[in-house]
Design a protein around this motif. Structure first.
Motif, mmCIF file in Angstrom:
data_model
loop_
_atom_site.group_PDB
_atom_site.id
_atom_site.type_symbol
_atom_site.label_atom_id
_atom_site.label_comp_id
_atom_site.label_asym_id
_atom_site.label_seq_id
_atom_site.Cartn_x
_atom_site.Cartn_y
_atom_site.Cartn_z
ATOM 1 N N THR A 1 23.688 11.305 41.310
ATOM 2 C CA THR A 1 23.893 12.693 41.713
ATOM 3 C C THR A 1 23.815 13.643 40.530
ATOM 4 O O THR A 1 23.316 14.760 40.636
ATOM 5 C CB THR A 1 25.271 12.850 42.400
ATOM 6 O OG1 THR A 1 25.421 11.843 43.399
ATOM 7 C CG2 THR A 1 25.406 14.223 43.047
ATOM 8 N N HIS A 2 24.303 13.178 39.378
ATOM 9 C CA HIS A 2 24.348 14.019 38.186
ATOM 10 C C HIS A 2 22.988 13.995 37.495
ATOM 11 O O HIS A 2 22.749 13.235 36.558
ATOM 12 C CB HIS A 2 25.439 13.500 37.246
ATOM 13 C CG HIS A 2 25.569 14.312 35.993
ATOM 14 N ND1 HIS A 2 26.006 13.789 34.801
ATOM 15 C CD2 HIS A 2 25.310 15.616 35.733
ATOM 16 C CE1 HIS A 2 26.009 14.719 33.876
ATOM 17 N NE2 HIS A 2 25.597 15.834 34.407
ATOM 18 N N THR A 3 22.086 14.856 37.944
ATOM 19 C CA THR A 3 20.697 14.811 37.471
ATOM 20 C C THR A 3 20.527 15.330 36.051
ATOM 21 O O THR A 3 19.458 15.162 35.460
ATOM 22 C CB THR A 3 19.786 15.611 38.423
ATOM 23 O OG1 THR A 3 20.344 16.930 38.629
ATOM 24 C CG2 THR A 3 19.664 14.912 39.762
ATOM 25 N N GLN A 4 21.556 15.996 35.470
ATOM 26 C CA GLN A 4 21.449 16.382 34.063
ATOM 27 C C GLN A 4 21.419 15.173 33.147
ATOM 28 O O GLN A 4 21.045 15.261 31.994
ATOM 29 C CB GLN A 4 22.640 17.270 33.648
ATOM 30 C CG GLN A 4 22.608 18.669 34.220
ATOM 31 C CD GLN A 4 23.600 18.785 35.359
ATOM 32 O OE1 GLN A 4 23.724 17.869 36.152
ATOM 33 N NE2 GLN A 4 24.277 19.907 35.458
ATOM 34 N N ARG B 1 28.136 28.193 41.682
ATOM 35 C CA ARG B 1 28.406 26.977 40.910
ATOM 36 C C ARG B 1 29.876 26.576 41.020
ATOM 37 O O ARG B 1 30.203 25.395 41.144
ATOM 38 C CB ARG B 1 28.012 27.189 39.446
ATOM 39 C CG ARG B 1 26.500 27.233 39.216
ATOM 40 C CD ARG B 1 26.185 27.796 37.837
ATOM 41 N NE ARG B 1 26.538 26.860 36.782
ATOM 42 C CZ ARG B 1 25.719 25.943 36.279
ATOM 43 N NH1 ARG B 1 24.498 25.807 36.776
ATOM 44 N NH2 ARG B 1 26.097 25.159 35.295
ATOM 45 N N TYR C 1 17.603 17.791 36.292
ATOM 46 C CA TYR C 1 18.171 19.018 36.840
ATOM 47 C C TYR C 1 17.354 20.219 36.375
ATOM 48 O O TYR C 1 17.003 21.105 37.165
ATOM 49 C CB TYR C 1 19.623 19.144 36.384
ATOM 50 C CG TYR C 1 20.313 20.407 36.809
ATOM 51 C CD1 TYR C 1 20.801 20.554 38.099
ATOM 52 C CD2 TYR C 1 20.510 21.453 35.903
ATOM 53 C CE1 TYR C 1 21.456 21.716 38.487
ATOM 54 C CE2 TYR C 1 21.159 22.610 36.285
ATOM 55 C CZ TYR C 1 21.632 22.730 37.575
ATOM 56 O OH TYR C 1 22.271 23.890 37.957
ATOM 57 N N GLN D 1 26.999 18.390 38.195
ATOM 58 C CA GLN D 1 25.746 19.125 38.352
ATOM 59 C C GLN D 1 25.998 20.629 38.389
ATOM 60 O O GLN D 1 25.139 21.423 37.989
ATOM 61 C CB GLN D 1 25.033 18.676 39.632
ATOM 62 C CG GLN D 1 23.635 19.254 39.773
ATOM 63 C CD GLN D 1 22.787 18.474 40.762
ATOM 64 O OE1 GLN D 1 22.821 17.266 40.801
ATOM 65 N NE2 GLN D 1 22.032 19.190 41.568
#
Length: 294
Positions: free
Chosen positions: A204-207, A13, A260, A139
């Motif tokens: 892009t930031h799937t959270q 990460r 996410y 992410q």
């Protein structure tokens, strides 16, 4: 063994977050700075201060671009806010992101001649790079600091608040200053860059994407429920149903996760029930108590 797996995931990460900052920095140094455009948020404030120091005070001219270093200094009080209110892991990864961002912005060469001659093209390409980089870092559980920290603090503390609202307010001030100091055209192209960057970051930031998940399983649902509760700190609801074709007993489990989290659920669900049937619907509107895991 579990400790080693956890350490490996943490390292992965961190490396992902650093890679995101590299992509972001490439967008800034290769496209945005040569086109004399400005980022939003704290980085935009840093760029404005940099320009004022170089052009009006005649400091740091001809040296390495110092916007990244100014951004790091301005982030220091926000690091304490992140540590005290958001979480240690987020603070650590954000610190890694901001330091790596500062290094990349300092060492990546800024072309003396713009890579692309058209300012609009530079704004769009720079926005794609910048937004993807920020999204990748988010992410991975970190951020580029600045207004992300402030936004996440208010998101956790006040219902209805979001990172986007905070960023929008700060960006309005930054681009207003840009219009006054550097001209309306510079401000407009910078706003276009910011809009493209925000769009790419959200994609892009799937959270940040809410997903309704419905799982159909023939097995007792307790193991799936336990997994959702322990792994994602989410609740889930289940009920017994009957298959329309086979008329056999089926269990339905429904939960709301981020996109996410849903990706991890799909992968791990194979180990619980490889025959489970999953239906997922993105972009759900949610009212009531639902904690954002940013």
């Amino acid at each position: 063994m579990g400790r080693k797996i956890l350490d490996r995931k943490t390292s992965e990460r961190n490396l992902t977050a650093i890679a995101g900052m590299l992509v972001f920095s490439m967008g800034i140094n290769f496209f945005i700075v040569p086109a004399d455009l400005y980022n939003g948020g704290l980085m935009g404030i840093s760029q404005v201060i940099r320009t004022l120091l170089v052009q009006y005070v005649h400091l740091f001219s001809g040296t390495t671009d110092i916007a990244g270093m100014i951004n790091l200094i301005l982030n220091i009080p926000l690091f304490f806010l992140a540590y005290m209110t958001i979480g240690k892991s987020f603070f650590t990864r954000t610190l890694i992101c901001v330091v790596s961002q500062t290094i990349f912005l300092s060492i990546l060469p800024i072309p003396s001649v713009p890579v692309v001659g058209d300012t609009l093209t530079a704004a769009i390409i720079g926005g794609i790079f910048g937004g993807c980089g920020i999204g990748i870092s988010l992410q991975a559980g970190g951020s580029s600091g600045g207004m992300d920290i402030v936004g996440m603090y208010f998101t956790k503390k006040y219902k209805g608040f979001s990172v986007g609202k905070v960023s929008l307010l700060v960006n309005a001030v930054v681009y207003g200053v840009c219009a006054i100091l550097f001209g309306v055209q510079t401000a407009v192209y910078s706003i276009i860059y910011s809009a493209v960057s925000t769009l790419m970051s959200d994609k892009t930031h799937t959270q940040n994407i809410n997903t309704e998940v419905v799982i159909f399983t023939k097995k007792e649902p307790k193991e799936i429920l336990d997994y959702i509760v322990k792994e994602f700190k989410r609740d889930a609801t289940w009920w017994e149903a009957k298959g329309g074709y086979t008329e056999s007993r089926t269990y339905m489990v429904i939960a709301v996760l981020s996109k996410y989290e849903c990706a991890h659920l799909r992968k791990d669900l194979r180990m619980i029930d490889e025959n489970a049937f999953v239906v997922a619907k993105d972009g759900m509107s949610i009212n009531g108590k639902y904690e954002k895991h940013l």
